[in-house]
Design an enzyme around this catalytic site. Sequence first.
Site: not given
Lengths: 382, 203
Positions: A159, A229, A324, A357-358
């Site tokens: 990222s 968050r 992602d 994405h994680d």
Amino acid sequence: MAPEGNAAPRSVGAVKPQILHFDQPLRFKSGTTLDAYDLVYETYGRLNAAKSNAVLVCHALNAAHHVAGYYADAPDNVGWWDNMIGPGKPLDTEKFFVVGVNNLGGCFGSTGPKSVNPATGKPYGSSFPVVTVEDWVNAQARLADRLGIASFAAVMGGSLGAMQALQWTISYPDRIRNAVVVAAAPKLSAQNIAFNEVARQAITTDPDFHGGDYYGHGVVPRRGLRLARMIGHITYLSDDAMMEKFGRSLRSDSIKFHFDVDFEIESYLRHQGDKFSEYFDANTYLLITRALDYFDPAAEHGDDLSKALTPAKARFLVVSFTSDWRFAPPRSREIVKALLDNRRDVSYAEIDAPHGHDAFLLEDPRYHALVRAYFNGISARL
Amino acid sequence: MNGREQVTLSERSDFQAIAAWIKPDSSVLDLGCGDGVLLKYLRQTRDARGYGIDIDDANVLACVKNGVNVIQSDLERGLAGFDAGSFDCVILSQTLQAVRRTEEIVLDMLRVGREAIVSFPNFGRWDLRLQIALGGRMPVSPDLPYQWYNTPNVHLFTIADFESFCASHGIRVLERVVLHGGRPVTTLVNIFGSLAVYRIQKS
């Protein structure tokens, strides 16, 4: 997955952060100068006699220098990329000397908005300069100087960390031999910036923000950070992964016709937001999202990424994940295309992983086998 | 997606023919590159700067282990990401019979590469003709080792078919090598050849 040529994977064990003070002024891209600063970092493994086996691991939005291992006094505080880095792991600390550093503007020990400005005796707060990926890389290069590392065997990140690895190949082409660029984008899209802006608005409109100088008021803009968050977290997961994990499950046996928590996903997001707002600094969040927004190496080259990457000499491993949607595979392919245009050595893998994405932080056997094979290749050439 | 994965270098008689046509220091794109052994061979023998394309996870990993550049991508989606004339040579080695969009792939190869090299098993060889004509069964041979129900090959064609395809699509054949059992075949190639290797270019 049986590791090849590596011992059984284990933790690097108890680690200790170290701190270095720098008193040579650092000029930022914005034109502002920071006269002196601290960088906190951790290292794992041993630097070889030729000093040729160092690997820099760059962090993304909410992580820092604690990349692997744990702290003796806090054994649950495990490094954010511990599944990747350690003896016998894909980035094997038996072979490589790994460096993790908290970037400038951070909130985990390196100089940042909550640090005291020696000129005023008060925290920098809103006066901390807006940092860019280029500035971070310049600071990392100075850390490398101090550690006696003339050139890194590899710079690796996911990222925003991958953007730093990419920037290294442009800023210091002679000091990086390999770039491992995971879940990356060569610049943010309008949608990416839009999500960041919502997060920033959540923070700056929190009544406890006080224009960024909340430290003196004895408060933190917790509600804003929490929202930021929560929004971020949604973008890190795929729709499928979220559905798989939470579905429409309820906290109790039926809906309650109210606006408090009904669904598991609500409870999860609130929990993530609460946890984050307790340890992360709001100004750091603003700075890091801005660094993401501003990263665009092609901008100075007429939006031609191939031209931007012309100075690069490193070999590249580029990895993306099919689910992602934050930095989707086509964004990585833009990087690969620019590298091909420059005839750089590059391998590109598109991992069919469901986690969004994680996924770059998770232990997918195909992904880890690939990184392991790539680092074994680097090790063989040392 | 092709039969190359488990095949070792020595069994691939088309590799030497291909290498002979690759100019030193040239840039090469190998479509359906498998484990990357051809690219490794071309780097060792011709100093070629090569990139492979493959869709299969295991092949991508094998290429990285072999120290070969590989781009994970689906050939069936074409070479849209590659600029015209961006490679000296684009290779499709024993894969043409396994792709669905045959026409598009060959034309795209000739767009991206200044030249292309194509190799394929010749379905016109006499023993294969006999298996179908007399045995009444789909042919099986060392170069076409599959049964009709498990073959990855979706387009079976002969040397004559390929040359007619080239003629009708404005493709110039620069050179041709036909092999059987690793040895060149020079007469009645469509009857005695089991593997054909072509160097082609846009007319």
